[in-house]
Motif scaffolding. Structure first.
Motif, PDB file in Angstrom:
ATOM      1  N   ILE A   1      47.600  64.344  29.867  1.00 14.44           N
ATOM      2  CA  ILE A   1      46.619  64.543  30.940  1.00 14.44           C
ATOM      3  C   ILE A   1      47.311  64.822  32.272  1.00 14.44           C
ATOM      4  N   TRP A   2      48.373  64.074  32.584  1.00  8.20           N
ATOM      5  CA  TRP A   2      49.078  64.260  33.852  1.00  8.20           C
ATOM      6  C   TRP A   2      49.677  65.658  33.936  1.00  8.20           C
ATOM      7  N   ALA A   3      50.225  66.145  32.830  1.00  5.68           N
ATOM      8  CA  ALA A   3      50.839  67.481  32.822  1.00  5.68           C
ATOM      9  C   ALA A   3      49.823  68.566  33.166  1.00  5.68           C
ATOM     10  N   ARG A   4      48.559  68.281  32.970  1.00  5.80           N
ATOM     11  CA  ARG A   4      47.502  69.243  33.249  1.00  5.80           C
ATOM     12  C   ARG A   4      46.885  69.052  34.629  1.00  5.80           C
ATOM     13  N   GLY A   5      47.407  68.131  35.400  1.00  5.73           N
ATOM     14  CA  GLY A   5      46.952  67.947  36.774  1.00  5.73           C
ATOM     15  C   GLY A   5      45.644  67.202  36.916  1.00  5.73           C
ATOM     16  N   ILE A   6      45.235  66.512  35.886  1.00 10.36           N
ATOM     17  CA  ILE A   6      43.985  65.747  35.941  1.00 10.36           C
ATOM     18  C   ILE A   6      44.285  64.389  36.573  1.00 10.36           C
ATOM     19  N   THR A   7      43.532  64.032  37.590  1.00 10.07           N
ATOM     20  CA  THR A   7      43.753  62.762  38.280  1.00 10.07           C
ATOM     21  C   THR A   7      42.984  61.635  37.589  1.00 10.07           C
TER      22      THR A   7
ATOM     23  N   TRP B   1      54.559  57.939  41.860  1.00 12.90           N
ATOM     24  CA  TRP B   1      55.977  58.169  41.626  1.00 12.90           C
ATOM     25  C   TRP B   1      56.344  59.621  41.965  1.00 12.90           C
ATOM     26  N   ALA B   2      55.528  60.570  41.517  1.00 13.56           N
ATOM     27  CA  ALA B   2      55.799  61.991  41.769  1.00 13.56           C
ATOM     28  C   ALA B   2      55.766  62.302  43.261  1.00 13.56           C
ATOM     29  N   GLU B   3      54.894  61.628  43.981  1.00  9.19           N
ATOM     30  CA  GLU B   3      54.822  61.826  45.432  1.00  9.19           C
ATOM     31  C   GLU B   3      56.095  61.325  46.121  1.00  9.19           C
ATOM     32  N   ARG B   4      56.647  60.235  45.605  1.00  9.57           N
ATOM     33  CA  ARG B   4      57.881  59.686  46.180  1.00  9.57           C
ATOM     34  C   ARG B   4      59.125  60.474  45.744  1.00  9.57           C
ATOM     35  N   ASN B   5      59.024  61.198  44.625  1.00  9.89           N
ATOM     36  CA  ASN B   5      60.162  61.915  44.051  1.00  9.89           C
ATOM     37  C   ASN B   5      59.819  63.378  43.778  1.00  9.89           C
ATOM     38  N   PRO B   6      59.402  64.128  44.783  1.00  9.05           N
ATOM     39  CA  PRO B   6      58.894  65.484  44.547  1.00  9.05           C
ATOM     40  C   PRO B   6      59.915  66.469  43.989  1.00  9.05           C
ATOM     41  N   THR B   7      61.198  66.214  44.177  1.00 11.69           N
ATOM     42  CA  THR B   7      62.200  67.157  43.679  1.00 11.69           C
ATOM     43  C   THR B   7      62.695  66.824  42.273  1.00 11.69           C
ATOM     44  N   HIS B   8      62.267  65.708  41.735  1.00 10.38           N
ATOM     45  CA  HIS B   8      62.681  65.318  40.388  1.00 10.38           C
ATOM     46  C   HIS B   8      61.997  66.233  39.369  1.00 10.38           C
TER      47      HIS B   8
ATOM     48  N   SER C   1      51.673  72.232  32.790  1.00  9.70           N
ATOM     49  CA  SER C   1      50.481  72.863  32.217  1.00  9.70           C
ATOM     50  C   SER C   1      49.287  72.850  33.169  1.00  9.70           C
ATOM     51  N   LEU C   2      49.548  73.020  34.447  1.00  9.18           N
ATOM     52  CA  LEU C   2      48.467  72.989  35.436  1.00  9.18           C
ATOM     53  C   LEU C   2      47.366  74.012  35.153  1.00  9.18           C
TER      54      LEU C   2
ATOM     55  N   ILE D   1      38.453  70.177  33.674  1.00 10.65           N
ATOM     56  CA  ILE D   1      37.811  69.865  34.947  1.00 10.65           C
ATOM     57  C   ILE D   1      37.333  71.183  35.547  1.00 10.65           C
ATOM     58  N   LYS D   2      36.064  71.355  35.583  1.00  7.83           N
ATOM     59  CA  LYS D   2      35.498  72.592  36.110  1.00  7.83           C
ATOM     60  C   LYS D   2      35.412  72.518  37.634  1.00  7.83           C
ATOM     61  N   PRO D   3      35.991  73.494  38.315  1.00 12.92           N
ATOM     62  CA  PRO D   3      35.887  73.470  39.789  1.00 12.92           C
ATOM     63  C   PRO D   3      34.440  73.738  40.211  1.00 12.92           C
TER      64      PRO D   3
END
Length: 110
Positions: free
Chosen positions: A32-38, A81-88, A95-96, A103-105
């Motif tokens: 789910i995270w790989a697809r950008g779903i919060t 974690w991703a926000e604290r480590n954006p270059t990792h 898969s955004l 999730i339908k816009p």
């Protein structure tokens, strides 16, 4: 152990069930995270979509909402974690483009 002889043991909350729930939640959260779903978006999805999402993640759909709550918590943790480590490298979502499948816009009026 049951509180009384008449009470059945609670297998859904045993240590084995909790461990299994966490394994499943981690697999779902990674997909789910790989697809950008919060986590907030996940919590708003209907049960039918959650079941389809689990199957797409090659996981049997969870039988309780508890697993989905754990997934949402893991998504929040990974986002922080991703926000604290954006270059990792693990902070990128490969898969955004698939998010729109789940999730339908909102449709903007003309």
């Amino acid at each position: 152990m049951p509180d009384s002889p008449d009470q059945a043991p609670d297998h859904a909350h045993s240590s084995a069930a909790t461990a299994h729930r966490l394994v499943k939640a981690r697999q779902l959260a990674a997909y789910i995270w790989a697809r950008g779903i919060t986590a907030a978006e996940l919590r708003g999805l209907p049960d039918a979509t959650l079941r389809k999402l689990a199957r797409a993640a090659k996981t049997n759909p969870p039988s309780t909402g508890e697993t989905w709550q754990v997934v949402a918590g893991l998504l929040d943790e990974k986002d922080a974690w991703a926000e604290r480590n954006p270059t990792h490298p693990a902070a990128t979502r490969p898969s955004l483009d698939e998010k729109i499948l789940w999730i339908k816009p909102p449709i903007t009026p003309f």
